[in-house]
Design an enzyme around this catalytic site. Structure first.
Site, PDB file in Angstrom:
ATOM      1  CB  SER A   1      -0.966  -0.042   1.190  1.00  0.00           C
ATOM      2  OG  SER A   1      -1.964   0.937   1.063  1.00  0.00           O
TER       3      SER A   1
ATOM      4  CG  HIS B   1      -5.914  -0.722  -1.321  1.00  0.00           C
ATOM      5  ND1 HIS B   1      -5.023  -0.231  -2.243  1.00  0.00           N
ATOM      6  CD2 HIS B   1      -5.314  -0.599  -0.107  1.00  0.00           C
ATOM      7  CE1 HIS B   1      -3.923   0.176  -1.624  1.00  0.00           C
ATOM      8  NE2 HIS B   1      -4.084  -0.038  -0.324  1.00  0.00           N
TER       9      HIS B   1
END
Length: 301
Positions: free
Chosen positions: A88, A194
């Site tokens: 991430s 996400h």
């Protein structure tokens, strides 16, 4: 060849970076990061409070500061990566380690990313589904989600460790449907990262990424959204933009990196080392001060 894996936002805790600060080179990095920020992050890392530290606008910067400090220690010890990846927001530190981004631009992009994501407002959450293959979790997410209340697989962390991301109502429905899961755990994150619910942050993020000066990588980078190594700067840039709403294919990433050689988690976290073990891969962690001794012994051998 040594792989560098950089942790992401879910690894924050009060006191993070404490052992790294014993090294002058790491302290210098923390000071540099603080000078680049609108507000310094080091005091929050050291003393908290936790509720402020885990907020998106602070957590991403805090993790990045520790990642950069740990990278500086490895560099001082004479190590260089052969391949890099970041989980991430950790992908931005990976790009710095590969020479794509300078330190100042890395920090500025992380600050921009965290600010844009925080501005979206709370639209949902994330839950880890344990003990099921990703294909089964995809089926459950499709059943639980709706166009108005989306739910997707946000993170493929490891075999049997899949994170779904989306609206709270859809998450609740999935929890009721997933009777075959070993366990379902709510993640202490600020939003449905996400997932399509992050779409409002994408235009500003795309503008910031395309404006940032980037150089061709010195080593292969494994972007989250592809899980495949690349040295193509256009792919790297496009993948970084897509990552905001796209899936983190961490299982694929770990498999690729492990095939090239051992890996080390570069930050103050053992999360990625644990996920690597679940995937049958080996990864040391810079959160363990003994890692430097182990690396020295292995490379000497």
């Amino acid at each position: 060849m040594l792989g560098y894996l950089f942790p992401g936002q879910g690894t924050v805790r009060v006191g993070m970076g404490a052992w790294l600060r014993r090294r002058p080179v790491a302290r210098a990095v923390f000071d540099e990061v603080d000078d680049l920020l609108t507000r310094p992050i080091s005091p929050l890392c050291v003393r908290g409070p936790l509720d402020r530290l885990v907020a998106t606008e602070h957590a991403q910067i805090a993790v990045t500061a520790c990642n950069l400090a740990a990278l500086a220690v490895l560099t001082e010890e004479g190590y260089e990566p052969g391949v890099v990846a970041g989980h991430s927001v950790g992908e931005l530190t990976a790009l710095h380690a590969a020479g794509v981004l300078g330190l100042a631009d890395t920090v500025r992009l992380v600050e921009t990313r965290s600010r844009l994501m925080a501005r979206v407002g709370v639209t949902g959450g994330m839950r880890a589904v344990m003990g099921l293959p990703v294909e089964r979790v995809e089926e459950l997410a499709a059943q639980a989600g709706t166009p108005a209340e989306p739910l997707v697989v946000g993170l493929e962390n490891a075999p049997g460790h899949v994170v779904v991301s989306g609206s709270t109502a859809a998450l609740d429905r999935l929890t009721g449907l997933a009777v075959d899961a070993a366990k379902i755990v709510s993640l202490a994150v600020g939003n449905a990262f996400h997932s399509p619910l992050m779409a409002p942050a994408v235009p500003g993020w795309a503008e910031a990424v395309r404006a940032a000066p980037m150089a061709a990588p010195s080593v292969p980078v494994v972007p989250n959204v592809t899980g495949r190594p690349t040295e193509d700067l256009d792919v790297i840039r496009d993948s970084l933009i897509a990552q905001l709403t796209g899936r983190v294919r961490w299982t694929d990433t770990v498999t690729v990196v492990d095939a090239l050689g051992p890996a080390v988690e570069v930050g103050d976290s053992k999360v990625l080392a644990g996920l690597s073990r679940r995937a049958g891969a080996r990864c040391l962690s810079m959160a363990d001060p003994g890692t430097l001794r182990r690396l020295a012994r292995e490379f000497a051998a």
